[in-house]
Design an enzyme around this catalytic site. Structure first.
Site, PDB file in Angstrom:
ATOM      1  N   TYR A  14       0.983  -1.344   0.039  1.00 28.25           N
ATOM      2  CA  TYR A  14       0.020   0.007   0.058  1.00 28.25           C
ATOM      3  C   TYR A  14       0.921   1.239  -0.012  1.00 28.25           C
ATOM      4  O   TYR A  14       0.699   2.171  -0.851  1.00 28.25           O
ATOM      5  CB  TYR A  14      -0.864   0.081   1.052  1.00 28.25           C
ATOM      6  N   LYS A  71       1.318   3.984  -3.236  1.00 33.23           N
ATOM      7  CA  LYS A  71       1.192   5.579  -2.982  1.00 33.23           C
ATOM      8  C   LYS A  71       2.184   6.344  -3.204  1.00 33.23           C
ATOM      9  O   LYS A  71       1.977   7.387  -3.865  1.00 33.23           O
ATOM     10  CB  LYS A  71       0.567   6.011  -1.496  1.00 33.23           C
TER      11      LYS A  71
END
Length: 253
Positions: free
Chosen positions: A170, A174
């Protein structure tokens, strides 16, 4: 950073049937925009759009799976047909890794799925809708990133991210999205389209409750998290582009 007049503007928000995406859609609609509420699940998406219409807003459901080329093309064709224009794109759809998914023993298929939504999905949707955004007199692209994508925060012993457990995909996705934002801004800087990434912060949404595992009490609402995306979606001409922002201003890379 001041907001422009948004009457008669058209915005599309991905992953908008709930959480921060839904709050962004509601906030833009409340400011007078026609909002295309995009989601994978037609039942949930249409229900969410209907609720906002019942509140007096011009909100229309668009079925859109950011990981599916055919779905993205169909959505872009639908927008081109009606309403036939687009001024704002908010790339909000995102997923995270499951508990226990650590770099040293990661399921690479799952890592690929996270990147397919959080990075490649943004490219699919943005590229499909760019022809419409280029026709707008003041196009805006907002990529919903995360503070966890900040290398500065992640490596600062005084920041609470320092104590987050290592994860496989994750924050990496990002960080990649942040750089992708910069590259789109570079390519589009002569077009008037402003492209920025935002960090909504931890909010009491289904996503955060499931994935934030730092023992923190979350008091911010989805509406709180949506505020920075709405602000960047309604920037005046000449506003920043290629930046990464939260409620307090620029976020360090």
């Amino acid at each position: 950073m001041s907001e422009r007049t948004v009457n008669d503007k058209v915005a599309l928000v991905t992953g908008a049937n709930k959480g921060i995406g839904h709050a962004v859609a509601a906030g833009l609609a409340a400011r007078g925009m026609t909002v295309l509420l995009a989601a994978r699940n037609p039942d949930l998406g249409e229900k969410a759009a209907a609720e906002l219409r019942d509140a007096g807003h011009d909100v229309r459901f668009v079925r859109l799976d950011v990981t599916d080329d055919a779905s993205v093309r169909a959505a872009a064709d639908a927008v081109a047909a009606s309403p036939g224009r687009l001024d704002v794109l908010v790339n909000n759809a995102g997923i995270s890794e499951g508990p226990g998914d650590r770099p040293a023993d990661a399921d690479l298929d799952h890592v690929r799925r996270v990147f397919d939504t959080n990075v490649f999905g943004v490219m699919r949707v943005t590229n499909a809708l760019l022809p419409l955004l280029r026709r707008s007199p003041a196009g805006r692209i907002v990529n919903v990133s995360s503070g966890t994508g900040s290398l500065t925060h992640m490596t600062d012993p005084d920041h609470y991210f320092w104590n987050l457990g290592a994860v496989a995909s994750y924050p990496q996705s990002k960080a990649a999205l942040n750089m992708l934002t910069v590259q789109y801004a570079k390519q589009l800087r002569d077009t008037g389209i402003l492209v920025n990434a935002v960090a909504p912060g931890p909010c009491a949404t289904d996503f955060a409750i499931e994935h934030i595992r730092a023992g923190r009490t979350i008091t911010r609402t989805a509406e709180d998290g949506a505020a920075i995306a709405i602000r960047m979606a309604t920037l005046e001409d000449g506003g920043p582009t290629g930046g990464f922002f939260d409620d307090d201003g620029p976020v360090p890379w």
